[in-house]
Design a protein around this motif. Structure first.
Motif, PDB file in Angstrom:
ATOM      1  N   GLU A 176      40.781  33.454  38.965  1.00 16.16           N
ATOM      2  CA  GLU A 176      39.527  32.589  39.231  1.00 16.16           C
ATOM      3  C   GLU A 176      38.801  33.779  40.424  1.00 16.16           C
ATOM      4  O   GLU A 176      37.382  33.704  40.323  1.00 16.16           O
ATOM      5  N   ALA A 177      39.376  33.926  41.463  1.00 16.43           N
ATOM      6  CA  ALA A 177      38.776  34.809  42.397  1.00 16.43           C
ATOM      7  C   ALA A 177      38.017  36.010  41.990  1.00 16.43           C
ATOM      8  O   ALA A 177      36.942  36.376  42.642  1.00 16.43           O
ATOM      9  N   ALA A 178      39.047  36.647  40.942  1.00 12.59           N
ATOM     10  CA  ALA A 178      38.357  37.937  40.402  1.00 12.59           C
ATOM     11  C   ALA A 178      37.226  37.811  39.621  1.00 12.59           C
ATOM     12  O   ALA A 178      36.152  38.660  39.864  1.00 12.59           O
ATOM     13  N   ALA A 179      37.081  36.884  38.856  1.00  8.44           N
ATOM     14  CA  ALA A 179      35.928  36.614  37.969  1.00  8.44           C
ATOM     15  C   ALA A 179      34.922  36.079  38.897  1.00  8.44           C
ATOM     16  O   ALA A 179      33.687  36.514  38.715  1.00  8.44           O
ATOM     17  N   ALA A 180      35.001  35.280  39.915  1.00  7.37           N
ATOM     18  CA  ALA A 180      33.998  34.957  40.913  1.00  7.37           C
ATOM     19  C   ALA A 180      33.183  36.127  41.371  1.00  7.37           C
ATOM     20  O   ALA A 180      31.965  36.120  41.799  1.00  7.37           O
TER      21      ALA A 180
ATOM     22  N   ALA B 143      40.230  29.596  24.761  1.00  3.36           N
ATOM     23  CA  ALA B 143      40.139  28.518  25.932  1.00  3.36           C
ATOM     24  C   ALA B 143      41.565  28.081  25.964  1.00  3.36           C
ATOM     25  O   ALA B 143      41.961  27.002  26.485  1.00  3.36           O
ATOM     26  N   VAL B 144      42.660  29.102  26.018  1.00  2.00           N
ATOM     27  CA  VAL B 144      44.061  28.538  25.831  1.00  2.00           C
ATOM     28  C   VAL B 144      44.731  29.647  26.905  1.00  2.00           C
ATOM     29  O   VAL B 144      45.608  28.986  27.899  1.00  2.00           O
ATOM     30  N   SER B 145      44.675  30.888  27.023  1.00  2.55           N
ATOM     31  CA  SER B 145      45.514  31.522  27.720  1.00  2.55           C
ATOM     32  C   SER B 145      45.127  31.518  29.023  1.00  2.55           C
ATOM     33  O   SER B 145      44.071  31.508  29.390  1.00  2.55           O
ATOM     34  N   ALA B 146      46.210  31.399  30.007  1.00  2.00           N
ATOM     35  CA  ALA B 146      45.947  31.156  31.476  1.00  2.00           C
ATOM     36  C   ALA B 146      44.873  31.975  32.130  1.00  2.00           C
ATOM     37  O   ALA B 146      43.760  31.747  33.062  1.00  2.00           O
ATOM     38  N   SER B 147      44.998  33.649  31.960  1.00  2.00           N
ATOM     39  CA  SER B 147      44.194  34.605  32.434  1.00  2.00           C
ATOM     40  C   SER B 147      42.719  34.376  32.279  1.00  2.00           C
ATOM     41  O   SER B 147      41.791  34.387  32.975  1.00  2.00           O
ATOM     42  N   VAL B 148      42.546  34.215  30.789  1.00  2.00           N
ATOM     43  CA  VAL B 148      41.212  34.089  30.323  1.00  2.00           C
ATOM     44  C   VAL B 148      40.378  32.631  30.857  1.00  2.00           C
ATOM     45  O   VAL B 148      39.468  32.829  31.274  1.00  2.00           O
ATOM     46  N   THR B 149      41.306  31.739  30.763  1.00  2.00           N
ATOM     47  CA  THR B 149      40.496  30.522  31.274  1.00  2.00           C
ATOM     48  C   THR B 149      40.272  30.473  32.598  1.00  2.00           C
ATOM     49  O   THR B 149      39.236  29.958  33.247  1.00  2.00           O
ATOM     50  N   ASP B 150      41.202  30.801  33.260  1.00  2.00           N
ATOM     51  CA  ASP B 150      41.223  31.191  34.928  1.00  2.00           C
ATOM     52  C   ASP B 150      39.777  31.965  34.928  1.00  2.00           C
ATOM     53  O   ASP B 150      39.022  31.646  36.166  1.00  2.00           O
ATOM     54  N   ARG B 151      39.851  32.984  34.427  1.00  2.00           N
ATOM     55  CA  ARG B 151      38.447  33.644  34.735  1.00  2.00           C
ATOM     56  C   ARG B 151      37.429  33.149  34.158  1.00  2.00           C
ATOM     57  O   ARG B 151      36.131  33.150  34.850  1.00  2.00           O
ATOM     58  N   THR B 152      37.263  32.493  33.265  1.00  2.00           N
ATOM     59  CA  THR B 152      36.058  31.592  32.738  1.00  2.00           C
ATOM     60  C   THR B 152      35.922  30.583  33.671  1.00  2.00           C
ATOM     61  O   THR B 152      34.747  30.557  34.254  1.00  2.00           O
ATOM     62  N   THR B 153      36.533  29.976  34.593  1.00  2.00           N
ATOM     63  CA  THR B 153      36.508  28.782  35.206  1.00  2.00           C
ATOM     64  C   THR B 153      36.011  29.480  36.771  1.00  2.00           C
ATOM     65  O   THR B 153      35.070  29.031  37.186  1.00  2.00           O
ATOM     66  N   GLY B 154      36.677  30.700  37.027  1.00  2.00           N
ATOM     67  CA  GLY B 154      36.162  31.497  38.278  1.00  2.00           C
ATOM     68  C   GLY B 154      34.605  31.812  38.277  1.00  2.00           C
ATOM     69  O   GLY B 154      33.921  31.383  39.130  1.00  2.00           O
TER      70      GLY B 154
END
Length: 385
Positions: free
Chosen positions: A167-171, A205-216
């Motif tokens: 999340e922080a990385a994608a932010a 919208a399933v894998s943790a890394s991708v969804t976290d990045r999208t959220t971030g």
């Protein structure tokens, strides 16, 4: 002096020397230049079997998901650097393929036979290493997860994880968009009649890394957009992130491909590119980048004079095609994980845990790279093919 007196004098002197030599043994053990057996160097990649006793180096196996890929080689460099800084011995290895679960399990078992004081592990399967984790818990061998770590461990052996906070990385990509003068000007001038659209393409919208990045990215971009258009920022496109407002001036549109296949991502990207007012796009992983580049003629449409030359694009991860897009200036830049810090922090935390120190999860950070810094020494290490 007669012979009897001479003999007595010699005998007396000999006794004095003997007593002096014996007295010296109480003042410091072994003599200088003669190290005790416990302080002998243990050598390279755990060829010996150190026990962690007095004077011996602490031994920490670092078991990765793989070994061949440049990502894991960068992790290894960080782990080696930490080992050198801390004076510990490590053994770094992983299977040739990240699908070879049995191979990794056997590798971990081999290292457990060497009685390590701690272990760092990126497990291909938590279920496959359950017995090993139970043994670690029983023997009080702390385990540090790294990269994806050891999810859902129930043994209590895993004390902390060194990994990217996605999340922080994608932010970081959203923050860099806020430094782009042209994009900021568009957001400032946006109206409900002519809204500005900022897209986010994700493979699933399933894998943790991708969804976290999208959220971030979505959360940070919405926060930034609110500064320019208070109350007029709408998040649309997928129910997981949707926060619609009436008459928005800025729309953050999440586009999720139907499947993770490259052609499906390309279709999603083509759909997004057709949206009126599209000003910027974030691709949340290398797969999303690959599909997006296919939709823009392998990047040519982003070049000067191209159909989408004014589009501000950022990616995540690396890979040859993405690095080329960055070098060409087709991408504003990209975010990469920091595998060097993943390796360094994994060993550092394992060392602390082996010495009884409390440890907790560590965000190993991310880096922004663009055409200006992509070939810098430390960035080049992180942007693997």
């Amino acid at each position: 002096m007669n012979k009897k007196r001479l003999f007595a004098a010699i005998l007396s002197a000999a006794m004095m020397l003997s007593l002096a030599a014996c007295g010296g043994g109480d003042k410091g053990g072994t003599s200088a230049g003669q190290p005790s057996s416990g302080s002998q160097p243990s050598g390279g990649s755990s060829t010996s079997q150190p026990s962690g006793g007095d004077g011996e180096k602490i031994f920490i196996p670092v078991m990765a998901k793989g070994f061949q890929h440049q990502f894991w080689q960068a992790v290894k460099q960080g782990a080696d650097a930490a080992a050198a800084d801390l004076g510990v011995e490590i053994y770094f290895d992983g299977p040739a393929s990240e699908t070879d679960i049995d191979k990794q399990v056997n590798m971990v078992k081999d290292q457990m036979a060497k009685n390590p004081k701690a272990m760092a592990l990126a497990a291909l399967s938590t279920d496959a290493v359950k017995e090993i984790l139970a043994e670690c818990a029983e023997k009080n061998i702390p385990v540090i997860g790294f990269d994806s770590g050891v999810p859902d461990d129930t043994s209590g052996a895993v004390k902390a994880t060194a990994a990217t906070n996605n999340e922080a990385a994608a932010a970081l990509a959203a923050e860099k968009f806020n430094e782009h003068e042209g994009l900021v000007a568009k957001m400032q001038a946006a109206t409900s009649a002519e809204p500005v659209v900022i897209g986010c393409i994700s493979q699933d919208a399933v894998s943790a890394s991708v969804t976290d990045r999208t959220t971030g990215f979505v959360n940070k971009m919405a926060e930034i957009a609110e500064k320019y258009q208070p109350g007029k920022v709408s998040v649309e496109g997928h129910t997981l992130w949707e926060k619609k407002v009436a008459d928005p001036a800025i729309i953050i549109r999440v586009e999720i491909s139907a499947t993770t296949e490259a052609t499906a991502v390309q279709t999603a990207a083509t759909s997004l590119l057709g949206v009126k007012g599209l000003a910027a796009v974030f691709c949340s992983n290398e797969g999303a980048v690959t599909g997006f580049l296919a939709a823009v003629s392998d990047g040519e449409d982003l070049a000067e004079g191209g159909r989408y030359a004014d589009l501000v694009v950022a990616g995540f991860d690396a890979g040859a095609a993405q690095k080329n897009a960055v070098r060409q200036g087709w991408f504003y830049g990209s975010v990469t994980q920091d595998p060097y810090q993943i390796g360094y922090n994994a060993v550092e935390m394992a060392y602390k845990a082996a010495n009884g120190e409390a440890v907790s999860d560590v965000d190993t950070g991310a880096q922004w790279y663009n055409a200006d810094n992509i070939d810098d020494e430390m960035i080049a290490l992180l942007v693997y093919d």
